[in-house]
Motif scaffolding. Structure first.
Motif, PDB file in Angstrom:
ATOM      1  N   ILE A 157      10.937  -9.668   3.845  1.00 37.43           N
ATOM      2  CA  ILE A 157       9.863  -9.590   3.051  1.00 37.43           C
ATOM      3  C   ILE A 157       8.778  -8.463   3.751  1.00 37.43           C
ATOM      4  O   ILE A 157       8.801  -8.623   4.771  1.00 37.43           O
ATOM      5  N   GLU A 158       8.523  -7.382   2.633  1.00 39.74           N
ATOM      6  CA  GLU A 158       7.597  -6.693   3.316  1.00 39.74           C
ATOM      7  C   GLU A 158       6.285  -6.628   2.260  1.00 39.74           C
ATOM      8  O   GLU A 158       6.578  -6.048   1.431  1.00 39.74           O
ATOM      9  N   THR A 159       5.153  -6.762   3.020  1.00 36.52           N
ATOM     10  CA  THR A 159       3.999  -6.867   2.404  1.00 36.52           C
ATOM     11  C   THR A 159       3.217  -5.608   2.835  1.00 36.52           C
ATOM     12  O   THR A 159       3.402  -4.953   3.727  1.00 36.52           O
ATOM     13  N   GLN A 160       2.058  -5.171   2.036  1.00 38.85           N
ATOM     14  CA  GLN A 160       1.156  -4.177   2.344  1.00 38.85           C
ATOM     15  C   GLN A 160       1.904  -2.698   2.487  1.00 38.85           C
ATOM     16  O   GLN A 160       1.683  -2.012   3.509  1.00 38.85           O
ATOM     17  N   VAL A 161       3.042  -2.480   1.655  1.00 38.24           N
ATOM     18  CA  VAL A 161       3.841  -1.431   1.778  1.00 38.24           C
ATOM     19  C   VAL A 161       3.314  -0.393   0.257  1.00 38.24           C
ATOM     20  O   VAL A 161       3.084  -0.991  -0.862  1.00 38.24           O
ATOM     21  N   ASN A 162       3.474   0.906   0.711  1.00 37.01           N
ATOM     22  CA  ASN A 162       3.280   1.744  -0.305  1.00 37.01           C
ATOM     23  C   ASN A 162       4.554   2.668  -0.618  1.00 37.01           C
ATOM     24  O   ASN A 162       5.154   3.175   0.296  1.00 37.01           O
ATOM     25  N   LEU A 163       4.959   2.772  -1.906  1.00 35.48           N
ATOM     26  CA  LEU A 163       5.974   3.517  -2.225  1.00 35.48           C
ATOM     27  C   LEU A 163       5.950   4.652  -2.478  1.00 35.48           C
ATOM     28  O   LEU A 163       4.862   5.056  -3.153  1.00 35.48           O
ATOM     29  N   GLN A 164       6.612   5.639  -1.475  1.00 35.60           N
ATOM     30  CA  GLN A 164       6.123   7.456  -1.914  1.00 35.60           C
ATOM     31  C   GLN A 164       7.306   7.808  -2.680  1.00 35.60           C
ATOM     32  O   GLN A 164       6.853   8.841  -3.303  1.00 35.60           O
ATOM     33  N   GLU A 165       8.457   7.444  -2.508  1.00 32.57           N
ATOM     34  CA  GLU A 165       9.468   7.983  -3.301  1.00 32.57           C
ATOM     35  C   GLU A 165      10.782   7.479  -3.371  1.00 32.57           C
ATOM     36  O   GLU A 165      10.781   6.552  -2.399  1.00 32.57           O
ATOM     37  N   VAL A 166      11.295   7.451  -4.457  1.00 36.91           N
ATOM     38  CA  VAL A 166      12.808   6.927  -4.414  1.00 36.91           C
ATOM     39  C   VAL A 166      13.896   8.050  -4.745  1.00 36.91           C
ATOM     40  O   VAL A 166      13.709   8.766  -5.581  1.00 36.91           O
ATOM     41  N   LEU A 167      14.814   8.006  -3.744  1.00 34.91           N
ATOM     42  CA  LEU A 167      15.778   9.109  -3.616  1.00 34.91           C
ATOM     43  C   LEU A 167      17.300   8.610  -4.148  1.00 34.91           C
ATOM     44  O   LEU A 167      17.604   7.456  -3.905  1.00 34.91           O
TER      45      LEU A 167
ATOM     46  N   ILE B 177      14.785   4.484  -0.320  1.00 40.57           N
ATOM     47  CA  ILE B 177      13.195   4.212  -0.815  1.00 40.57           C
ATOM     48  C   ILE B 177      12.266   4.663   0.474  1.00 40.57           C
ATOM     49  O   ILE B 177      12.458   4.130   1.446  1.00 40.57           O
ATOM     50  N   ARG B 178      11.526   5.620   0.364  1.00 39.70           N
ATOM     51  CA  ARG B 178      10.817   6.169   1.193  1.00 39.70           C
ATOM     52  C   ARG B 178       9.420   5.338   1.193  1.00 39.70           C
ATOM     53  O   ARG B 178       8.750   5.143   0.201  1.00 39.70           O
ATOM     54  N   LEU B 179       8.834   4.455   2.158  1.00 40.15           N
ATOM     55  CA  LEU B 179       7.864   3.750   2.162  1.00 40.15           C
ATOM     56  C   LEU B 179       6.742   4.310   3.162  1.00 40.15           C
ATOM     57  O   LEU B 179       7.256   5.032   4.282  1.00 40.15           O
ATOM     58  N   GLU B 180       5.619   3.732   3.005  1.00 36.83           N
ATOM     59  CA  GLU B 180       4.465   4.071   4.022  1.00 36.83           C
ATOM     60  C   GLU B 180       3.909   2.438   4.309  1.00 36.83           C
ATOM     61  O   GLU B 180       3.496   1.994   3.357  1.00 36.83           O
ATOM     62  N   LYS B 181       3.831   2.315   5.622  1.00 37.96           N
ATOM     63  CA  LYS B 181       2.961   0.973   5.923  1.00 37.96           C
ATOM     64  C   LYS B 181       2.335   1.208   7.012  1.00 37.96           C
ATOM     65  O   LYS B 181       2.863   1.614   8.234  1.00 37.96           O
ATOM     66  N   GLU B 182       0.947   0.888   7.016  1.00 31.30           N
ATOM     67  CA  GLU B 182       0.082   1.039   8.285  1.00 31.30           C
ATOM     68  C   GLU B 182       0.061   2.427   8.813  1.00 31.30           C
ATOM     69  O   GLU B 182       0.203   2.663   9.927  1.00 31.30           O
ATOM     70  N   GLY B 183       0.220   3.447   7.942  1.00 30.95           N
ATOM     71  CA  GLY B 183       0.329   4.857   8.219  1.00 30.95           C
ATOM     72  C   GLY B 183       1.617   5.224   8.966  1.00 30.95           C
ATOM     73  O   GLY B 183       1.840   6.611   9.324  1.00 30.95           O
ATOM     74  N   GLN B 184       2.654   4.339   9.084  1.00 32.82           N
ATOM     75  CA  GLN B 184       4.015   4.812   9.633  1.00 32.82           C
ATOM     76  C   GLN B 184       5.147   4.867   8.234  1.00 32.82           C
ATOM     77  O   GLN B 184       5.202   4.055   7.451  1.00 32.82           O
ATOM     78  N   GLU B 185       5.707   5.871   8.221  1.00 32.05           N
ATOM     79  CA  GLU B 185       6.780   6.384   7.330  1.00 32.05           C
ATOM     80  C   GLU B 185       8.035   5.571   7.695  1.00 32.05           C
ATOM     81  O   GLU B 185       8.437   5.838   8.847  1.00 32.05           O
ATOM     82  N   SER B 186       8.842   5.047   6.656  1.00 31.08           N
ATOM     83  CA  SER B 186      10.163   4.781   6.919  1.00 31.08           C
ATOM     84  C   SER B 186      10.976   4.774   5.793  1.00 31.08           C
ATOM     85  O   SER B 186      10.557   5.002   4.695  1.00 31.08           O
TER      86      SER B 186
END
Length: 697
Positions: free
Chosen positions: A259-269, A278-287
């Protein structure tokens, strides 16, 4: 000679009524056919019971089918039913869609069969409706095997909703293999096919609501590693508070979901073989999250494109704006289910509201005399999700819309009681009342839902409670309805102690001071739960008097004999009376403008009551309204004028006529007879002829 008019019609100076009696019924017909009625008959809306009303329903989802089931059970008028079905399947149960991964049979989900539709004389056109021509009442459709137009008398939009796809680069289902919606049987088939491909092991679901979690569990059962991505801080954020959502998250992680909450989707590759990252951003960190299969299940949007195309009025959140009869801004077009925006606001995405709307709409179309109206639905839900029992209930939709379930004890007169024991959680929210009692407005239950229905019923009934917060916390799931009833409504009900002086006075303005208005005042001054500052706008020069006994005025000729109250009574009850006529209402400012003997001005209100009564109906006969000696029969002033006219006729031909043979007309005739006049009572058939012969000169 004089003439009295005694019929009446409702006086709608301040309120108008909108009516429609469109109907529908069962019968099979051609996709396009002519109308045997003339154009004038069609435009006038001839509602003869011998005429079959053509009803076209666009959409054959679950709600559309429930509407059909109600309509074919029998209606007041004959209906000819046609359904335009865009999907290649007849209606099926979307609520049980996830079970398709187990039985993999469309027949298991089916809600009806072709044989049933044929038996009920319902025609189905497998096509997509492309345009509504409101002026000619036609729908254009196009499908794999058919295209054309169909005429309607009444049109129902049951087009449902479509999945919401976030505006994220690369997130599309038409170019990247492995990205799916979660809506139809075809979606399920495509997901299964992808999951069975070699090397497909990692999946993600965008959306942590009910449907998204069901999709995640289905993928988990397919032996995939599944991650749920939710932008909100918690799962099921529209139904659960932080504590309930956290219990749910722990349970889901225990069975194997990430479960990952408070995540923003940036891009789907994606690449040629399909989705990869899926490029994600959570609490200022990209993953980056590696995936082979991605399901989009993060909300729905009403399918209102047809309504937009034909310029129907829409709700604030999209959808077709409908009233309590499920009627749109076009009196011949209705909407039901997930495409309907009730009163322009709420768009319900649940099964129960849609089925309730279908029942009301069936009454509107087929049995208007039943007077069914839709007043909104609550969102109470009890579900068993992934082995976790969760319930969320409320007295009305406000509990969820304003997130009252997040309130803390003591906040804005809320009384909140909660218990957390291991994985069991109970939270109940009460409204504090001035009397010292409580009203249950809703609650959240996790793994402690046995008394869900009892609590739900208590919340909906809206009764004042004493001790409920104690019983539900003490007994918990062991409390049965009888125990709750005994504790909540004790035999020795404590008398409320009200501090009336501390309460702000509610400004009540009553427009009209006839007999009914006075009865209302008598009841208002007996109520002591709220302080009231009452103002009456009285257009007549007299306070309320008994119109039922008006004919007796010809004998005693005393206003006091008819009076229902006195200025002393009004002063004692602190009721202000303004002798004036209300001229306009400013709803935005809550003010009424008035003008009359007492002066002119404005009076503000918190609550406004229209008791304007009715005015006598005057038949449209030349000379009847403008000839001297023609009187109405309604007020004390009318009685005085009639008496004066009768007295001035002494020594001349003393004949009188009463137009109207109802109760009031006959009373008027008897009164004129007692005045010594030769009296005639006329019905509607001979008024014009008698006037032309010279009666009224």
């Amino acid at each position: 000679m004089f003439c009295a008019l005694s019929s009446w019609q409702p006086l709608l100076s301040f309120a108008t009524q909108r009516g429609h009696t469109g109907t529908i019924i069962a019968g099979r017909g051609a996709a396009v056919r002519g109308d045997s009625r003339s154009a004038a008959q069609r435009m006038s809306g001839n509602k003869s019971k011998d005429y079959t009303r053509r009803v076209v329903i666009i959409g054959h989802g679950p709600v559309g089918h429930i509407l059909l089931e109600h309509l074919v059970e029998g209606t007041e008028v004959p209906l000819e039913l046609t359904v335009i079905c865009e999907e290649p399947h007849l209606a099926y149960n979307r609520v049980a869609m996830t079970s398709y991964f187990q039985h993999r049979s469309a027949s298991e989900l089916a809600m009806c069969s072709a044989e049933w539709l044929e038996e009920k004389n319902v025609q189905v056109i497998f096509a997509r409706a492309t345009q509504i021509q409101r002026s000619s009442r036609r729908v254009t459709y196009e499908g794999p095997l058919v295209r054309g137009e169909i005429e309607y008398d009444e049109l129902v939009l049951a087009t449902g909703s479509s999945p919401f796809v976030p505006n994220v680069s690369g997130l599309t289902t038409d170019r990247a293999p492995g990205i799916f919606l979660y809506r139809t049987i075809e979606d399920m088939e495509a997901i299964l096919a992808r999951a069975q491909q070699k090397g497909v092991r990692k999946a993600a679901v965008i959306g942590g609501g009910l449907l998204g979690l069901e999709a995640a569990k289905a993928l988990l059962d397919l032996q995939m590693k599944v991650t749920v991505l939710e932008a909100a801080p918690t799962l099921m954020s529209a139904q659960l508070d932080m504590t309930g959502a956290e219990l749910l998250r722990k349970r889901l992680m225990k069975i194997g979901l990430d479960i990952e909450t408070q995540v923003n989707l940036q891009e789907v590759l994606s690449n040629a073989s399909g989705v990869r990252f899926i490029r994600l951003e959570k609490e200022g960190q990209e993953s980056f999250l590696e995936v082979d299969l991605l399901i989009i299940s993060c909300g729905i949007r009403p399918r209102d494109e047809l309504a937009r195309q034909c310029q129907l009025e829409l709700g604030t959140r999209g959808g077709v704006k409908v009233d309590g009869c499920l009627r749109s801004s076009d009196p011949h077009i209705y909407a039901v289910g997930e495409v309907a925006s009730y009163e322009g606001g709420m768009v319900y995405g649940l099964w129960k509201p849609g089925s309730e709307q279908a029942e009301v709409l069936a009454g509107t179309l087929g049995s208007p005399s039943a007077g069914l109206r839709y007043h909104g639905s609550d969102l109470s839900t009890k579900l068993k999700l992934l082995g976790v029992n969760v319930a969320s209930f409320g007295a009305n939709a406000e509990f969820w819309q304003h997130r009252i379930f997040d309130c803390q004890d003591g906040q804005a007169n809320w009384c909140v009681r909660s218990v957390l024991e291991g994985n069991k959680y109970r939270k109940l929210v009460f409204r504090r009342l001035p009397s010292g009692g409580r009203k249950l407005v809703g609650g959240i239950l996790v793994e402690s839902v046995e008394d869900y229905q009892s609590l739900c019923d208590v919340a909906r009934c809206g009764r004042e409670l004493w001790g409920l917060e104690t019983v539900v916390m003490t007994h918990g799931p062991r409390a049965n309805p009888g125990q709750i009833e005994d504790m909540v409504y004790p035999r020795d009900f404590p008398a409320p102690v009200l501090d009336m002086a501390a309460m702000p006075a509610v400004r009540v303005v009553l427009v009209g001071y006839g007999p009914v208005g006075h009865v209302l005042l008598q009841n208002l001054v007996e109520q002591r739960e709220r302080r009231m500052a009452i103002t009456v706008l009285c257009e007549e020069p007299h306070l309320a008097y008994n119109r039922v006994a008006m004919t007796s005025y010809f004998q005693h000729r005393s206003v006091c004999e008819l009076a229902m109250c006195s200025p002393d009574w009004l002063q004692e009850k602190n009721i202000q009376v303004i002798f004036a006529r209300a001229t306009s209402i400013k709803r935005s400012h809550k003010q009424v403008t008035y003008e009359g003997p007492s002066g002119s001005g404005e009076v503000g209100y918190d609550e406004l009551v229209l008791a304007t009564g009715s005015a006598p109906f005057v038949p449209p006969v030349p000379g009847l309204a403008s000839t001297a000696g023609v009187f109405l029969y309604r007020t004390i002033e009318d009685m005085d004028a009639i008496i004066a006219r009768a007295g001035s006729a002494r020594g001349t031909t003393r004949r009188a006529a009463v137009v109207g043979g109802g109760l009031l007309g006959l009373e008027a005739a008897k009164a004129l007879l007692d005045l010594g006049l030769e009296t005639h009572a006329w019905d509607a058939g001979n008024i014009t002829q008698q006037v032309k012969q010279g009666w009224c000169h």
